[in-house]
Design an enzyme around this catalytic site. Structure first.
Site, PDB file in Angstrom:
ATOM      1  N   GLU A  55      32.430  20.238  28.738  1.00 17.57           N
ATOM      2  CA  GLU A  55      33.149  20.752  29.904  1.00 17.57           C
ATOM      3  C   GLU A  55      32.679  22.155  30.285  1.00 17.57           C
ATOM      4  OE1 GLU A  55      36.197  18.277  27.499  1.00 17.57           O
ATOM      5  OE2 GLU A  55      34.378  19.451  27.148  1.00 17.57           O
ATOM      6  N   THR A 167      14.299  -9.617   0.994  1.00 18.06           N
ATOM      7  CA  THR A 167      13.862  -8.258   1.323  1.00 18.06           C
ATOM      8  C   THR A 167      12.615  -7.815   0.562  1.00 18.06           C
ATOM      9  OG1 THR A 167      15.301  -7.311  -0.384  1.00 18.06           O
ATOM     10  CG2 THR A 167      16.235  -7.571   1.830  1.00 18.06           C
ATOM     11  N   ALA A 168      12.237  -8.558  -0.470  1.00 18.46           N
ATOM     12  CA  ALA A 168      11.052  -8.220  -1.265  1.00 18.46           C
ATOM     13  C   ALA A 168      10.683  -9.401  -2.140  1.00 18.46           C
ATOM     14  CB  ALA A 168      11.321  -6.994  -2.134  1.00 18.46           C
ATOM     15  N   TRP A 176       4.736  -4.471   4.314  1.00 22.22           N
ATOM     16  CA  TRP A 176       5.941  -4.381   5.146  1.00 22.22           C
ATOM     17  C   TRP A 176       6.327  -5.784   5.587  1.00 22.22           C
ATOM     18  CZ3 TRP A 176       8.215   0.159   5.008  1.00 22.22           C
ATOM     19  CH2 TRP A 176       7.459   1.303   4.808  1.00 22.22           C
ATOM     20  N   ARG A 190      18.420   5.987  11.820  1.00 23.57           N
ATOM     21  CA  ARG A 190      18.540   7.049  10.815  1.00 23.57           C
ATOM     22  C   ARG A 190      18.893   8.376  11.490  1.00 23.57           C
ATOM     23  NH1 ARG A 190      13.666   7.307   6.317  1.00 23.57           N
ATOM     24  NH2 ARG A 190      14.162   5.403   5.152  1.00 23.57           N
ATOM     25  N   THR A 202      16.549   2.232  -5.825  1.00 29.69           N
ATOM     26  CA  THR A 202      15.572   2.382  -4.738  1.00 29.69           C
ATOM     27  C   THR A 202      14.709   3.617  -4.960  1.00 29.69           C
ATOM     28  OG1 THR A 202      17.026   1.258  -3.160  1.00 29.69           O
ATOM     29  CG2 THR A 202      15.319   2.687  -2.248  1.00 29.69           C
ATOM     30  N   PHE A 299      19.622  -4.420  -3.270  1.00 31.55           N
ATOM     31  CA  PHE A 299      20.640  -5.476  -3.164  1.00 31.55           C
ATOM     32  C   PHE A 299      21.837  -5.245  -4.073  1.00 31.55           C
ATOM     33  CE2 PHE A 299      18.232  -6.814  -6.790  1.00 31.55           C
ATOM     34  CZ  PHE A 299      19.015  -7.688  -7.529  1.00 31.55           C
TER      35      PHE A 299
END
Length: 363
Positions: A55, A167-168, A176, A190, A202, A299
């Site tokens: 404002e 995922t892997a 990838w 992100r 991870t 996971f």
């Protein structure tokens, strides 16, 4: 530009609010448009914390252009604040400017405001309206609203997987699965978050930086690692430069000293099982003014967060490929009946490059 309806005015204000997507935290993303005789005479959006709100930005913009805002209509995506925080109340600034009407997309659930901004304007003789494009206004501030209403951030869990949900590979190879466009898009998500969270698994397997690199932003999200036994290596890339929050389940004075000397912070939050109390962590992050929390974990931690109802939304990138029996997205318990399943709704499904991006929310 001409504005002929409240919907037009709020829509333009929402476009302005989006310009603060990566900069306003912990404040909400707010846009403001001032209209007089159907002409936009001033506009602005909330600046980084401690600087002008939307404002005031719009009022200054109009003044710098030589316009008199008296008698104008102000469109704002969130109810004007009525309290002294890092800056003075925006409601008072609008009253002093002698505007005639204020239209807010949604009310501010902040207990320090909660209708008082609109009430103050009305008491000063200014016509007020609230409830225009509410769904869009809530989306842009979904994290701020979650923190104000529930005391914890909006938690978005990101995962990249094959079409069969892997995922892997079993040997851990995952780079990838999805394409360049999907990975770049993930960095945008992100960037809009206040913090990025991962687990020690991870960190050990991938040694991530946990930073935004695909786009240029003025600040990096806070990095958080859940590490129950405080086993993280002082050389882990996620600790580079210091400032990382490491959440443990028990104190380890010697290890803590090493990590603190590197400029990191240790948060000890044990549950009854000797692991990190995840629901308590969400409340602690809310107390620390984290609006949106972005999770990129393995996971096991993913499953724990879902089982303990700590996730609001899944951000899943699915690649058009099959990996067979490999690592899954989530470690969840075996169900005995379909009544035990966790139901979700698809909020958005969109193709990003060759991959599919799914936003799904828990009901």
């Amino acid at each position: 530009m001409e504005i002929h309806s409240d919907v037009q005015g709020i829509r333009l204000a929402l476009e302005l609010a989006a310009r603060g997507m990566f900069t306003t935290a912990p404040n909400p993303r707010v846009g403001c448009v001032i209209v007089k005789e159907n002409q936009v005479i001033g506009s602005g959006y909330t600046q980084p914390a401690g600087h002008a709100h939307a404002e005031v930005q719009a009022l200054n913009d109009a003044a710098n252009k030589g316009y008199d805002v008296a008698g104008s209509t102000v469109y704002v995506t969130l109810e004007p604040c009525s309290h002294h925080g890092r800056t003075p109340p925006c409601a008072d600034a609008l009253i002093r400017a002698r505007v005639a009407r204020v239209v807010a997309a949604i009310a501010d659930p902040n207990p320090l405001v909660a209708g008082q901004g609109l009430a103050r304007l009305e008491a000063a003789g200014i016509e007020v309206a609230c409830g225009v494009l509410e769904a869009e206004a809530r989306e842009i501030n979904i994290g701020f609203l979650s923190r104000m209403q529930h005391g914890k951030p909006w938690v978005r869990m990101k995962s990249a997987a094959s079409l069969d949900g892997m995922t892997a590979l079993h040997n851990g190879i995952s780079q990838w699965i999805t394409g360049d466009e999907a990975r770049a898009d993930g960095h945008v998500w992100r960037a809009r978050a206040c913090a990025i969270l991962t687990g020690i698994g991870t960190v050990r397997e991938d040694d991530p930086q946990l930073t935004v690199r695909a786009i240029d932003i003025p600040r990096q999200p806070q990095r958080i690692v859940i590490d129950s036994q405080l086993q993280i290596s002082p050389h882990a890339r996620v600790l580079s430069g210091g400032g990382t929050w490491i959440v443990a389940a028990q104190a380890h004075p010697a290890r803590e000293k090493i990590l603190r000397d590197l400029g990191n912070e240790i948060i000890v939050l044990p549950n009854a099982d000797g692991k990190v109390d995840l629901p308590a962590l969400m409340l602690e992050l809310g107390r620390r003014q984290i609006n949106e929390l972005h999770v990129e974990a393995g996971f096991k931690l993913n499953g724990s967060l879902i089982r303990e109802d700590c996730v609001d939304e899944l951000l899943v990138y699915l690649a058009p490929t099959l990996l067979g029996d490999a690592q899954r997205m989530f470690n969840l318990p075996v169900l005995e009946s379909l009544e035990q399943k966790k139901n979700m709704t698809f909020h958005e499904v969109k193709q990003i490059g060759a991959d599919l991006r799914i936003l799904a929310r828990f009901i």
